[in-house]
Design a protein around this motif. Structure first.
Motif, PDB file in Angstrom:
ATOM      1  N   TYR A 155      12.562   0.889  -8.598  1.00 56.70           N
ATOM      2  CA  TYR A 155      11.937   1.973  -7.848  1.00 56.70           C
ATOM      3  C   TYR A 155      12.313   3.323  -8.461  1.00 56.70           C
ATOM      4  CZ  TYR A 155      10.984  -1.193  -3.885  1.00 56.70           C
ATOM      5  OH  TYR A 155      10.534  -2.201  -3.075  1.00 56.70           O
ATOM      6  N   ALA A 174      12.217   5.570  -1.637  1.00 53.22           N
ATOM      7  CA  ALA A 174      11.988   4.691  -2.785  1.00 53.22           C
ATOM      8  C   ALA A 174      10.490   4.488  -2.968  1.00 53.22           C
ATOM      9  CB  ALA A 174      12.670   3.350  -2.559  1.00 53.22           C
ATOM     10  N   THR A 175      10.002   4.757  -4.170  1.00 57.80           N
ATOM     11  CA  THR A 175       8.569   4.579  -4.426  1.00 57.80           C
ATOM     12  C   THR A 175       8.325   3.808  -5.715  1.00 57.80           C
ATOM     13  OG1 THR A 175       6.426   5.679  -4.652  1.00 57.80           O
ATOM     14  CG2 THR A 175       8.306   6.813  -5.628  1.00 57.80           C
ATOM     15  N   LEU A 176       7.191   3.110  -5.755  1.00 57.09           N
ATOM     16  CA  LEU A 176       6.730   2.465  -6.987  1.00 57.09           C
ATOM     17  C   LEU A 176       5.628   3.301  -7.625  1.00 57.09           C
ATOM     18  CD1 LEU A 176       6.480  -1.260  -5.793  1.00 57.09           C
ATOM     19  CD2 LEU A 176       8.217  -0.250  -7.279  1.00 57.09           C
ATOM     20  N   ARG A 177       5.295   4.431  -6.981  1.00 60.74           N
ATOM     21  CA  ARG A 177       4.167   5.225  -7.470  1.00 60.74           C
ATOM     22  C   ARG A 177       4.503   6.708  -7.644  1.00 60.74           C
ATOM     23  NH1 ARG A 177      -1.629   3.776  -5.727  1.00 60.74           N
ATOM     24  NH2 ARG A 177      -1.838   4.895  -7.679  1.00 60.74           N
ATOM     25  N   THR A 227       1.906   9.566  -7.780  1.00 63.44           N
ATOM     26  CA  THR A 227       1.180  10.048  -6.596  1.00 63.44           C
ATOM     27  C   THR A 227       1.924  11.160  -5.857  1.00 63.44           C
ATOM     28  OG1 THR A 227       2.193   8.471  -5.034  1.00 63.44           O
ATOM     29  CG2 THR A 227       0.197   7.718  -6.211  1.00 63.44           C
ATOM     30  N   VAL A 239       8.116   0.409   8.861  1.00 65.54           N
ATOM     31  CA  VAL A 239       9.160   0.606   7.849  1.00 65.54           C
ATOM     32  C   VAL A 239      10.139  -0.572   7.927  1.00 65.54           C
ATOM     33  CG1 VAL A 239      11.033   2.069   7.016  1.00 65.54           C
ATOM     34  CG2 VAL A 239       8.993   3.128   8.002  1.00 65.54           C
ATOM     35  N   LEU A 240      10.358  -1.213   6.797  1.00 65.21           N
ATOM     36  CA  LEU A 240      11.301  -2.330   6.733  1.00 65.21           C
ATOM     37  C   LEU A 240      12.695  -1.807   6.406  1.00 65.21           C
ATOM     38  CD1 LEU A 240       9.136  -4.687   4.486  1.00 65.21           C
ATOM     39  CD2 LEU A 240       9.631  -5.030   6.919  1.00 65.21           C
ATOM     40  N   LYS A 274      14.066  -2.965   2.756  1.00 70.21           N
ATOM     41  CA  LYS A 274      13.398  -2.640   1.491  1.00 70.21           C
ATOM     42  C   LYS A 274      13.682  -1.196   1.106  1.00 70.21           C
ATOM     43  CE  LYS A 274       8.667  -2.462   0.772  1.00 70.21           C
ATOM     44  NZ  LYS A 274       7.403  -3.185   0.682  1.00 70.21           N
ATOM     45  N   VAL A 283      10.358   6.409   3.535  1.00 68.28           N
ATOM     46  CA  VAL A 283       9.105   6.223   2.804  1.00 68.28           C
ATOM     47  C   VAL A 283       8.399   7.565   2.675  1.00 68.28           C
ATOM     48  CG1 VAL A 283       6.895   4.988   2.773  1.00 68.28           C
ATOM     49  CG2 VAL A 283       8.894   3.913   3.836  1.00 68.28           C
ATOM     50  N   ASP A 335      -3.602   7.655  -1.221  1.00 67.46           N
ATOM     51  CA  ASP A 335      -3.495   6.471  -2.072  1.00 67.46           C
ATOM     52  C   ASP A 335      -2.724   5.300  -1.470  1.00 67.46           C
ATOM     53  OD1 ASP A 335      -4.689   7.170  -4.943  1.00 67.46           O
ATOM     54  OD2 ASP A 335      -3.877   8.981  -4.020  1.00 67.46           O
ATOM     55  N   SER A 336      -2.133   5.495  -0.311  1.00 68.38           N
ATOM     56  CA  SER A 336      -1.432   4.404   0.362  1.00 68.38           C
ATOM     57  C   SER A 336      -2.099   4.112   1.711  1.00 68.38           C
ATOM     58  CB  SER A 336       0.034   4.776   0.590  1.00 68.38           C
ATOM     59  OG  SER A 336       0.593   3.893   1.544  1.00 68.38           O
ATOM     60  N   LYS A 372      -3.298  -2.642   0.642  1.00 69.99           N
ATOM     61  CA  LYS A 372      -2.290  -2.128  -0.287  1.00 69.99           C
ATOM     62  C   LYS A 372      -2.469  -2.771  -1.668  1.00 69.99           C
ATOM     63  CE  LYS A 372       2.771  -1.904  -0.502  1.00 69.99           C
ATOM     64  NZ  LYS A 372       3.953  -1.967   0.383  1.00 69.99           N
ATOM     65  N   ALA A 395      -5.557  -1.295  -3.308  1.00 68.08           N
ATOM     66  CA  ALA A 395      -5.330   0.097  -3.722  1.00 68.08           C
ATOM     67  C   ALA A 395      -4.373   0.173  -4.916  1.00 68.08           C
ATOM     68  CB  ALA A 395      -4.791   0.916  -2.549  1.00 68.08           C
ATOM     69  N   TYR A 396      -3.352  -0.678  -4.916  1.00 69.98           N
ATOM     70  CA  TYR A 396      -2.424  -0.737  -6.065  1.00 69.98           C
ATOM     71  C   TYR A 396      -3.186  -1.055  -7.349  1.00 69.98           C
ATOM     72  CZ  TYR A 396       2.490  -0.777  -4.454  1.00 69.98           C
ATOM     73  OH  TYR A 396       3.735  -0.446  -3.995  1.00 69.98           O
TER      74      TYR A 396
HETATM   75  C1  ZZB Z   1       4.652   6.309  -2.226  1.00 68.54           C
HETATM   76  C2  ZZB Z   1       3.400   5.590  -2.397  1.00 68.54           C
HETATM   77  C3  ZZB Z   1       2.157   6.082  -2.736  1.00 68.54           C
HETATM   78  C4  ZZB Z   1       3.550   4.215  -2.189  1.00 68.54           C
HETATM   79  C5  ZZB Z   1       1.092   5.197  -2.851  1.00 68.54           C
HETATM   80  C6  ZZB Z   1       2.509   3.305  -2.277  1.00 68.54           C
HETATM   81  C7  ZZB Z   1       1.266   3.804  -2.608  1.00 68.54           C
HETATM   82  P1  ZZB Z   1       6.086  -2.869  -2.291  1.00 68.54           P
HETATM   83  O1  ZZB Z   1       4.983  -2.945  -3.255  1.00 68.54           O
HETATM   84  O2  ZZB Z   1       5.861  -3.727  -1.095  1.00 68.54           O
HETATM   85  O3  ZZB Z   1       7.469  -3.006  -2.885  1.00 68.54           O
HETATM   86  N1  ZZB Z   1       7.864   1.505   0.948  1.00 68.54           N
HETATM   87  C8  ZZB Z   1       9.052   1.736   0.331  1.00 68.54           C
HETATM   88  N2  ZZB Z   1      10.068   1.344   1.094  1.00 68.54           N
HETATM   89  C9  ZZB Z   1       9.524   0.837   2.221  1.00 68.54           C
HETATM   90  C10 ZZB Z   1      10.075   0.271   3.406  1.00 68.54           C
HETATM   91  N3  ZZB Z   1      11.390   0.182   3.592  1.00 68.54           N
HETATM   92  N4  ZZB Z   1       9.222  -0.165   4.361  1.00 68.54           N
HETATM   93  C11 ZZB Z   1       7.886  -0.046   4.197  1.00 68.54           C
HETATM   94  N5  ZZB Z   1       7.310   0.496   3.112  1.00 68.54           N
HETATM   95  C12 ZZB Z   1       8.121   0.932   2.141  1.00 68.54           C
HETATM   96  O4  ZZB Z   1       6.018  -1.419  -1.669  1.00 68.54           O
HETATM   97  C13 ZZB Z   1       6.552  -0.280  -2.262  1.00 68.54           C
HETATM   98  C14 ZZB Z   1       5.888   0.864  -1.559  1.00 68.54           C
HETATM   99  O5  ZZB Z   1       6.005   0.657  -0.149  1.00 68.54           O
HETATM  100  C15 ZZB Z   1       6.518   2.180  -1.891  1.00 68.54           C
HETATM  101  O6  ZZB Z   1       5.670   2.983  -2.737  1.00 68.54           O
HETATM  102  C16 ZZB Z   1       6.505   2.890  -0.545  1.00 68.54           C
HETATM  103  O7  ZZB Z   1       5.269   3.568  -0.543  1.00 68.54           O
HETATM  104  C17 ZZB Z   1       6.508   1.803   0.471  1.00 68.54           C
HETATM  105  F1  ZZB Z   1      -0.098   5.668  -3.172  1.00 68.54           F
HETATM  106  O8  ZZB Z   1       5.638   5.279  -2.123  1.00 68.54           O
HETATM  107  B1  ZZB Z   1       5.020   3.966  -1.884  1.00 68.54           B
HETATM  108  C18 ZZB Z   1      -1.223   1.058  -2.626  1.00 68.54           C
HETATM  109  C19 ZZB Z   1       0.167   1.627  -2.401  1.00 68.54           C
HETATM  110  N6  ZZB Z   1       0.132   3.013  -2.720  1.00 68.54           N
END
Ligand code: ZZB
Length: 258
Positions: free
Chosen positions: A3, A35-38, A41, A123-124, A127, A132, A138-139, A203, A206-207
């Protein structure tokens, strides 16, 4: 899983948090850490989410900085060279997610530079950091939660003005245009954040669409593909000390069931 930890500095605490934090953090700047994977954005952040039933800690990272996140993630960070002393978790205080709601924070790289902390049901605690950052363009989860909050602010215990920032177009995709998440939410007929099955599917869609076909509409890498821009934005944020690499250990399945 690698992340990006986004450092969202506290500008002003909610009343409930202010009372608890006072006198406990020394001279440290305090950041909510998402924590983000994106990372690409981040230009489109409009708020940040916490779980109201989740316990968070404020953890000393060093003499100058403290992070708000779950204990579990603080412990992981302590073994990833993020804290001053390896393996040492120094919790300054514990705080309920519900009490953090209403706090104003900085949103690094975002077109809206200051945003509010809002409640999200999904929110988990197991994770990421349990925090978040929200990019409703985008999400799908973020878009639907923001929509729910705007419909019934008093039900969710928030002030309407905390949820007032509209989604910001940051990435265009050929199938869904400049607002991928709202378009996918509509296509799958999602009604609320309780539609968790459809939201998981949204999700996924969109990913994939964002990663393989997305083009940046804003920022330093405007015009570039998401695939090219993603590592560059991440590197820029890390260079500016607004973000850091955060890895999730492989015991995810174990921690989820415990
Ligand atoms: C900003 C963002 C912009 C995200 C986007 C997604 C998207 P994954 O793939 O299941 O591992 N996230 C992070 N932590 C938590 C949590 N504890 N509980 C719920 N959601 C959480 O999911 C990773 C993404 O889930 C992270 O990336 C975060 O949201 C959220 F445009 O950050 B994201 C299509 C998704 N787009």
């Amino acid at each position: 899983l690698e992340y990006t930890g986004i450092k969202m500095e506290v500008v002003s605490w909610s009343d409930a948090a202010a009372k608890q934090v006072e006198g406990k953090v020394g001279a440290r700047k305090v950041f909510l850490v998402a924590a983000t994977l994106r990372p690409e954005t981040m230009y489109g952040q409009t708020n940040c989410f916490v779980g109201t039933a989740i316990k968070y800690g404020v953890f000393a990272i060093n003499d100058k900085e403290a992070f708000v996140c779950t204990y579990r993630s603080a412990r992981n960070m302590a073994f990833q060279g993020i804290t001053a002393e390896r393996g040492n978790v120094e919790q300054l205080l514990e705080i309920d997610g519900a009490d953090i709601v209403g706090t104003k924070i900085k949103a690094p790289f975002a077109l809206n530079s200051e945003v509010y902390v809002l409640p999200m049901e999904n929110v988990l605690p197991t994770k990421g950091t349990g925090v978040v950052t929200s990019v409703p363009s985008d999400s799908p989860d973020d878009f639907q939660t923001l929509t729910d909050l705007r419909k019934k602010p008093e039900f969710y215990g928030i002030k309407a003005e905390w949820a007032a920032i509209d989604p910001v177009a940051v990435i265009a995709t050929p199938t869904y245009g400049e607002m991928t998440a709202p378009a996918v939410v509509k296509q799958l007929k999602i009604q609320s954040q309780k539609d968790t099955k459809q939201l998981a599917e949204a999700k996924e869609i969109a990913y994939k669409e964002g990663f393989y076909n997305g083009k940046m509409l804003v920022g330093e890498f405007k015009g570039e593909s998401v695939q090219d821009a993603k590592p560059k934005v991440r590197a820029k944020m890390i260079e500016a000390a607004l973000a850091f690499a955060y890895a999730e250990p492989e015991n995810l399945v174990i921690s989820r069931s415990s």
